[in-house]
Design an enzyme around this catalytic site. Structure first.
Site, short mmCIF file in Angstrom:
data_model
loop_
_atom_site.label_atom_id
_atom_site.label_comp_id
_atom_site.label_asym_id
_atom_site.label_seq_id
_atom_site.Cartn_x
_atom_site.Cartn_y
_atom_site.Cartn_z
N SER A 1 7.04 -39.87 17.39
CA SER A 1 5.93 -39.51 18.46
C SER A 1 4.85 -38.95 17.59
O SER A 1 3.29 -39.32 18.35
CB SER A 1 6.82 -38.22 19.20
OG SER A 1 8.01 -38.06 19.92
N THR B 1 12.98 -31.63 21.02
CA THR B 1 13.88 -33.10 21.68
C THR B 1 15.92 -32.75 20.84
O THR B 1 15.99 -31.21 21.02
CB THR B 1 13.27 -34.53 20.34
OG1 THR B 1 14.82 -35.49 21.23
CG2 THR B 1 14.13 -34.21 18.96
N LYS C 1 16.23 -28.68 23.88
CA LYS C 1 16.10 -28.83 25.30
C LYS C 1 16.04 -27.58 26.42
O LYS C 1 14.99 -27.40 26.61
CB LYS C 1 15.80 -30.04 26.11
CG LYS C 1 15.19 -31.51 25.44
CD LYS C 1 14.77 -32.36 26.06
CE LYS C 1 14.16 -33.50 25.56
NZ LYS C 1 14.23 -35.35 26.04
N ASP D 1 9.23 -35.41 30.93
CA ASP D 1 10.08 -36.21 30.93
C ASP D 1 10.38 -37.04 32.28
O ASP D 1 9.87 -38.87 32.54
CB ASP D 1 11.88 -35.71 30.33
CG ASP D 1 11.83 -35.71 29.13
OD1 ASP D 1 10.69 -36.62 28.50
OD2 ASP D 1 12.45 -35.23 28.25
N GLY E 1 24.45 -41.31 34.38
CA GLY E 1 24.61 -40.11 33.22
C GLY E 1 24.44 -38.75 33.91
O GLY E 1 23.68 -38.61 35.60
N ALA E 2 24.25 -37.79 33.02
CA ALA E 2 24.00 -36.09 33.78
C ALA E 2 23.82 -35.16 32.68
O ALA E 2 24.28 -34.52 33.11
CB ALA E 2 25.97 -35.46 34.77
N ASN F 1 28.33 -40.66 36.61
CA ASN F 1 28.34 -40.17 35.07
C ASN F 1 30.06 -40.09 34.82
O ASN F 1 31.09 -40.36 35.58
CB ASN F 1 27.87 -38.85 34.76
CG ASN F 1 27.95 -38.33 33.89
OD1 ASN F 1 27.92 -38.83 33.13
ND2 ASN F 1 28.24 -36.93 33.67
N GLY G 1 13.30 -48.31 27.58
CA GLY G 1 12.42 -46.48 27.57
C GLY G 1 11.37 -46.55 27.10
O GLY G 1 11.10 -45.23 27.05
#
Ligand code: NDP
Length: 302
Positions: free
Chosen positions: A33, A84, A88, A124, A149-150, A173, A267
């Site tokens: 970043s 990160t 979060k 995001d 995913g979850a 998921n 990504g």
């Protein structure tokens, strides 16, 4: 306090007039970043020299130290933070206010110092949406979306798709319980659209007329030998694959997509998109996506 995991000593005195920005995480060593933000700040400074005083850092903060770190960073002159893994969700009770979209997502990745407190935002989802549009030339609304995913990233992806009006959205998921929790949390936060929870891909309700967008928001792929989270052969019609993982750049899922000639992307564009939106919030200026993308590609090849 484990001192080694709250590395603020280096910031005991920010240079005079410096406006500090930083990403906080644990671990944080591998974050790229700072390269992205400092490249975009350089472009801003060409037009407005005051941005020469803005500098983006990375700071390792152990979860136990986050509540001490936030006021301390504000005192030191930091005005914008990214969060990160693993901060979060844990940060939520430490905020003075929250943007509506972040509230609905139940997680924040961006903090802005406003009126004497940290306000939380989540960029995001917008980062994902901008990247999908850029690489596939379509908005998420145009797809039947299957989110894998979850966790926190899946939560941002699902909420963003619902915000933008996706009508066919499913979550797959490993833990059904967690998928159920995610769908319930979004309903509690006011989303009325139906979200399908699929136990196996053969239950993913989709048709061959509208393209399918598969979004990998699991951490499968972060390690080179990880298997793909699903077998893409189970899907019918036109399929697009977006993997939030960008390091390594070619996951097993993306290799499968490539073999099948499905449009696909990793990504990195999402990383750039969320970073650009964060810097827009802090600077209230338009941010150079180009500078950030070049810096991201450069950092990945170093
Ligand atoms: P979380 O830890 O919150 O969630 C991890 C998810 O991965 C869960 O759904 C978990 O399933 C699933 N998972 C983990 N291991 C396995 C496995 N062996 N098999 C199947 N499923 C598994 O992480 P995040 O949501 O924060 O991040 C997810 C991914 O998104 C990461 O790879 C992260 O790097 C990426 N990301 C990328 C961003 C970008 O800008 N490109 C931004 C944010 C995240 P279960 O619930 O069953 O445990």
């Amino acid at each position: 306090m484990p001192k080694e995991s709250f590395l603020l000593d280096q910031f005991s005195a920010l240079p005079p007039r410096e406006v500090g920005l930083a990403v906080l995480g644990y671990p944080i060593k591998h974050s790229i970043s700072p390269q992205l933000h400092n490249a975009a700040l350089k472009v801003l400074a060409e037009k407005e020299p005051e941005f020469n005083n803005w500098k983006y850092h990375k700071i390792e903060v152990h979860p136990e130290n986050l509540s001490d770190a936030l006021p301390k960073l504000a005192e030191l002159g930091f005005r914008g933070l990214n969060l990160t893994i693993p901060h979060k969700v844990e940060v939520l009770p430490m905020l003075s206010s929250m943007d509506e979209q972040a509230r609905a997502m139940g997680a924040v990745n961006t903090l802005n110092w406003e009126e004497g407190g940290w306000k939380g935002y989540n960029t995001d989802g917008i980062g994902l949406s901008r990247s999908v549009r850029e690489v596939f030339d379509r908005s998420v609304k145009e797809f039947q979306v299957l989110v894998l995913g979850a966790g926190g990233a899946a939560r941002a992806a699902v909420a963003q798709c619902l915000f933008e009006g996706c009508e066919n959205l499913a979550i797959f998921n490993r833990s059904m319980e967690r998928a159920y929790q995610l769908s319930s949390a979004l309903k509690e936060n006011g989303f009325e659209q139906k979200i399908s929870l699929v136990k196996s891909l053969s239950h993913f309700p989709h048709n061959a007329e509208q393209p399918v967008l598969v979004i990998n928001a699991t951490s499968l792929g972060l390690v080179m030998d990880d298997p793909a989270p699903i077998d893409l052969s189970c899907l019918k019609g036109e399929v697009f694959v977006y993997d939030m993982v960008y390091n390594p750049p070619d996951t097993r899922l993306l290799m499968q997509a490539k073999e099948k000639r499905f449009p696909h992307a990793n990504g990195l564009g999402m990383l750039v998109g969320q970073a650009a939106r964060s810097l827009e919030i802090w600077s209230e200026r338009e941010v150079s996506i180009h500078a950030m993308s070049c810096a991201a590609l450069q950092a990945m090849s170093d």
